[in-house]
Design a protein around this motif. Structure first.
Motif, short mmCIF file in Angstrom:
data_model
loop_
_atom_site.label_atom_id
_atom_site.label_comp_id
_atom_site.label_asym_id
_atom_site.label_seq_id
_atom_site.Cartn_x
_atom_site.Cartn_y
_atom_site.Cartn_z
N LEU A 35 0.82 -1.21 0.00
CA LEU A 35 0.00 0.00 0.00
C LEU A 35 0.86 1.26 0.00
N TYR A 36 1.97 1.21 0.72
CA TYR A 36 2.90 2.35 0.74
C TYR A 36 3.43 2.64 -0.66
N VAL A 37 3.89 1.60 -1.34
CA VAL A 37 4.47 1.77 -2.68
C VAL A 37 3.40 2.25 -3.66
N LEU A 38 2.25 1.60 -3.70
CA LEU A 38 1.21 1.96 -4.65
C LEU A 38 0.67 3.38 -4.41
N SER A 39 0.43 3.71 -3.17
CA SER A 39 -0.10 5.03 -2.84
C SER A 39 0.89 6.14 -3.18
N ASN A 40 2.13 5.94 -2.80
CA ASN A 40 3.13 6.98 -3.07
C ASN A 40 3.48 7.06 -4.56
N LEU A 41 3.44 5.95 -5.24
CA LEU A 41 3.64 5.97 -6.68
C LEU A 41 2.51 6.75 -7.36
N ALA A 42 1.28 6.53 -6.92
CA ALA A 42 0.15 7.28 -7.48
C ALA A 42 0.31 8.78 -7.23
N GLN A 43 0.77 9.15 -6.05
CA GLN A 43 0.98 10.57 -5.75
C GLN A 43 2.06 11.17 -6.63
N VAL A 44 3.13 10.43 -6.87
CA VAL A 44 4.20 10.93 -7.73
C VAL A 44 3.71 11.09 -9.16
N VAL A 45 2.89 10.14 -9.62
CA VAL A 45 2.34 10.24 -10.97
C VAL A 45 1.44 11.47 -11.08
N VAL A 46 0.58 11.70 -10.10
CA VAL A 46 -0.29 12.88 -10.11
C VAL A 46 0.56 14.15 -10.09
N TRP A 47 1.57 14.18 -9.23
CA TRP A 47 2.44 15.35 -9.17
C TRP A 47 3.13 15.59 -10.51
N SER A 48 3.69 14.55 -11.12
CA SER A 48 4.43 14.74 -12.37
C SER A 48 3.49 15.10 -13.52
N ARG A 49 2.27 14.63 -13.48
CA ARG A 49 1.32 14.90 -14.57
C ARG A 49 0.74 16.31 -14.48
N TYR A 50 0.42 16.77 -13.27
CA TYR A 50 -0.33 18.02 -13.12
C TYR A 50 0.42 19.15 -12.45
N ASP A 51 1.49 18.87 -11.73
CA ASP A 51 2.08 19.92 -10.90
C ASP A 51 3.60 19.82 -10.82
N SER A 52 4.24 19.37 -11.88
CA SER A 52 5.68 19.07 -11.81
C SER A 52 6.56 20.30 -11.71
N ARG A 53 6.02 21.48 -11.95
CA ARG A 53 6.84 22.69 -11.86
C ARG A 53 6.92 23.25 -10.45
N SER A 54 6.10 22.73 -9.56
CA SER A 54 6.13 23.23 -8.19
C SER A 54 6.90 22.27 -7.29
N HIS A 55 6.85 22.59 -6.02
CA HIS A 55 7.54 21.79 -4.99
C HIS A 55 7.09 20.32 -5.07
N PHE A 56 8.01 19.40 -4.83
CA PHE A 56 7.70 17.97 -4.85
C PHE A 56 6.96 17.60 -3.58
N TRP A 57 5.64 17.85 -3.57
CA TRP A 57 4.84 17.65 -2.37
C TRP A 57 4.67 16.19 -1.95
N PRO A 58 4.80 15.18 -2.82
CA PRO A 58 4.67 13.80 -2.32
C PRO A 58 5.75 13.40 -1.32
N VAL A 59 6.80 14.20 -1.23
CA VAL A 59 7.88 13.86 -0.30
C VAL A 59 7.36 13.77 1.13
#
Length: 80
Positions: A20-44
């Motif tokens: 669940l940790y891997v899948l959830s955080n991977l999904a967050q990174v995908v959302v970040w890279s798709r929609y918000d990659s120019r801002s702070h890396f918030w999934p961290v």
């Protein structure tokens, strides 16, 4: 009430937690890279904080069992 789980059950719980940790955080990174990659890396934030919790979970599964301290305290007190 005795709530001790078998070693196999504890390891399966850890595997599910890790998946669940891997899948959830991977999904967050995908959302970040798709929609918000120019801002702070918030999934961290979830990666780090949840990772700490996962580390404690791993430690509790693989650390050696502790003796029952209440029982040992009563036995030592009786020997006085």
């Amino acid at each position: 009430m005795n709530t001790q789980k078998s070693e196999t059950a504890r390891k399966w719980g850890l595997r599910i937690h890790l998946a669940l940790y891997v899948l959830s955080n991977l999904a967050q990174v995908v959302v970040w890279s798709r929609y918000d990659s120019r801002s702070h890396f918030w999934p961290v934030w979830s990666i780090v904080v949840w990772g700490i919790g996962l580390g404690f979970h791993t430690w509790s599964v693989y650390s050696p069992p502790r003796p029952n301290t209440a029982r040992n305290f009563s036995a030592r007190r009786a020997n006085r």
